[in-house]
Design an enzyme around this catalytic site. Structure first.
Site, short mmCIF file in Angstrom:
data_model
loop_
_atom_site.label_atom_id
_atom_site.label_comp_id
_atom_site.label_asym_id
_atom_site.label_seq_id
_atom_site.Cartn_x
_atom_site.Cartn_y
_atom_site.Cartn_z
CB CYS A 173 28.85 58.60 66.25
SG CYS A 173 26.92 59.30 66.49
CG HIS A 181 29.70 59.23 60.63
ND1 HIS A 181 30.36 58.54 61.67
CD2 HIS A 181 28.87 59.90 61.58
CE1 HIS A 181 29.88 58.75 63.03
NE2 HIS A 181 28.91 59.48 62.95
#
Ligand SMILES: [Zn+2]
Lengths: 393, 130
Positions: free
Chosen positions: A85, A336
């Site tokens: 991420c 996200h």
């Protein structure tokens, strides 16, 4: 090292973009950034792209070539960077280093993820954890953060209501952001009563599965005068990165992200600022507990205090006695899209420090002219921090 | 996937980790380099007792595909009495688990690979005196 500035930013909306493909969204973000920076494709020297897993999510690797191709930018060198991420901000760091060193003058840096094309996103996301010693035994990615939350509650007496306020504020901010995935407001009761994902976390403590892309133009500060006015340049004052064990269980403490502490301490030193000079932050709240932990690890409050500060709503845009945190809505509400997140965070700070019209309705008060981002890979195995500033010093 | 499982049999079936002769630290899973001593370190095999306490836990409601039939299940980090912490399921009801709960290792079926039908075994923990 030369001064490096950001002169343009563009992003797609984050969310379930079923009508757009992987290549559509990264090209859309790239074109917006190029137009915003008032440059032409021929001015670019290189491209960097952050992407966690084109291979698992869309069955496509070698996306560096794909992106240069579909952006019409071959034969520019294009490099894909991966750190789960944190891939996006690592791509930015690579671009930053290439410009600061004098090797490149003008660089396009993007981040992209297309997550809604796959059925079992839970398994794909779990590859950010240790496959053989965490995921093998049934640990999911949310359950790792849930275990951090449980231990944090045990050590510091954090309540589920305090933790849930993080999501309430995130959704309030997100409701003011036209690019956000979620634009509805929520309440503490709704957060607590949402379906459980990994106790004590409910669906409303978790960031969503998102498609999205974002892109920045970074440039040597001298060269930037050819393209934009001084007011449209935002300086990158620090770009730092640190690592930690891939497994959560191998760490001495699981209520702090050591890599965030190390990277942010280095960043403050590099930028020559202290945390009290930061006006606005975008922190990696893939799960609400991580937002709290990062407020502490970035030096904005003491260990164990973040829950109270959040419960008092002092991180809100309209509150002037603390810094503004995640005016975009953060990962929780803005969405996200893994590899795109680090770029989107920096893009938001770029807008905020410029006072850009894209921040209308969610402009943070800017007093000292500094903003920070913290982008986390996995459960904290990689952390990348950037400090931006709107003054030339 | 089969070979990958064989490789870990000693660790996953017998709970064998490693101990650094230089600094005395114990690691699980085993490591080839002691992160504290690096080149000065010397690692040997070390068998762990399998007794410990729950350090933290969660109850999983949204699982990966291979774990769908077990939901809700308890996942935890267990602190072994020799020091290392490991991630494993606790074989108990979700409402029974708590931080500090004494547990001991048991060997169980962990999951079944959907595509090739391989059954994976490994450790779980159960409450002591259970
Ligand atoms: Zn050692």
């Amino acid at each position: 090292m030369r001064d490096v500035v950001i002169i343009g930013y563009g992003q797609t909306k984050f969310g379930e973009l079923w009508e757009s493909s992987f290549r559509d969204i990264i090209v859309e973000a790239g074109i917006k950034a190029i137009e915003d920076a008032n440059i032409d494709g021929k001015d670019l020297d290189a491209i960097y792209v952050g992407n966690m897993s084109g291979g698992l999510f869309v069955g496509q690797e070698h996306i560096s070539s794909l992106i240069a191709d579909y952006a019409g930018l071959t034969p520019l060198p294009c490099t894909r960077v991966e750190a789960a991420c944190a891939s996006g901000s690592l791509a930015l760091r690579s671009a930053y280093l290439s410009v600061a060193s004098g090797h490149h003058d003008v660089v396009l840096v993007g981040g992209v993820e297309k997550m809604t094309d796959v059925v079992d996103a839970t398994s794909a996301i779990a590859t950010a954890a240790d496959q053989e010693w965490e995921a093998f035994f049934g640990a999911t990615f949310p359950s790792l953060y849930a275990m951090m939350a449980r231990r944090y509650m045990y050590e510091y007496g954090l309540t589920i209501e305090e933790l849930s306020m993080w999501s309430v504020i995130a959704h309030d901010h997100g409701s003011r952001n036209p690019y956000a995935q979620f634009r509805f407001k929520t309440t503490v009761e709704q957060v607590i009563n949402a379906p459980p994902v990994a106790e004590p976390l409910t669906l409303m403590h978790c960031s969503p599965v998102s498609d999205g892309a974002a892109a920045l133009i970074v440039c040597d500060a001298e060269r930037a005068k050819d393209f934009v006015s001084r007011d449209d340049m935002i300086y990158i004052r620090a770009s730092t990165q640190a690592s930690d064990t891939i497994s959560l269980h191998s760490r001495e403490s699981i209520t702090t992200l050591k890599a965030a502490k190390v990277a942010s301490e280095k960043a403050y030193k590099m930028a020559g600022v202290t945390p009290d000079r930061i006006d606005v932050a975008e922190v990696h709240d893939c799960f609400a507990i991580n937002g709290l932990i990062l407020l502490e690890d970035l030096g904005f409050c003491k260990k164990g205090e973040a829950g109270k500060i959040v419960a008092q709503e002092r991180i809100k845009i309209d509150c002037e006695d603390f810094l503004t945190v995640n005016p975009s809505g953060g990962l929780k509400a803005a969405g996200h899209a893994l590899g795109a997140t680090g770029i989107r965070q920096v893009g938001e700070i770029y807008w905020q420090l410029k006072g850009d019209e894209n921040c209308r309705g969610r402009q943070a008060p800017i007093k000292h002219g500094y903003g920070i981002t913290a982008n986390v890979g996995g459960s904290g195995g990689t952390v990348c921090v950037h400090i931006l500033s709107n003054n030339r010093r | 996937m089969v070979v990958r499982s064989w490789r870990h049999i000693k660790e996953r079936y017998c709970l064998i980790g490693s101990r650094c002769k230089t600094c005395g630290r114990i690691f699980f899973p085993s490591r080839n380099i002691c992160p504290y001593c690096r080149r000065r370190g010397e690692l040997e095999e070390y068998k762990l007792s399998g007794r410990g306490k729950v350090y933290t836990y969660s109850v999983v409601h949204v699982p990966p595909k291979e774990f769908e039939r077990m939901v809700p299940y308890v996942i935890a980090i267990v602190e072994l009495e020799e020091g290392p912490r490991i991630t494993a399921q606790i074989d108990c009801k979700p409402e029974e688990v708590y931080i500090g709960m004494p547990v001991e290792v048991v060997f169980r079926r962990i999951k079944e690979d959907g595509e090739d039908g391989i059954i994976h075994y490994g450790y779980k923990f159960k409450p002591v005196n259970y």
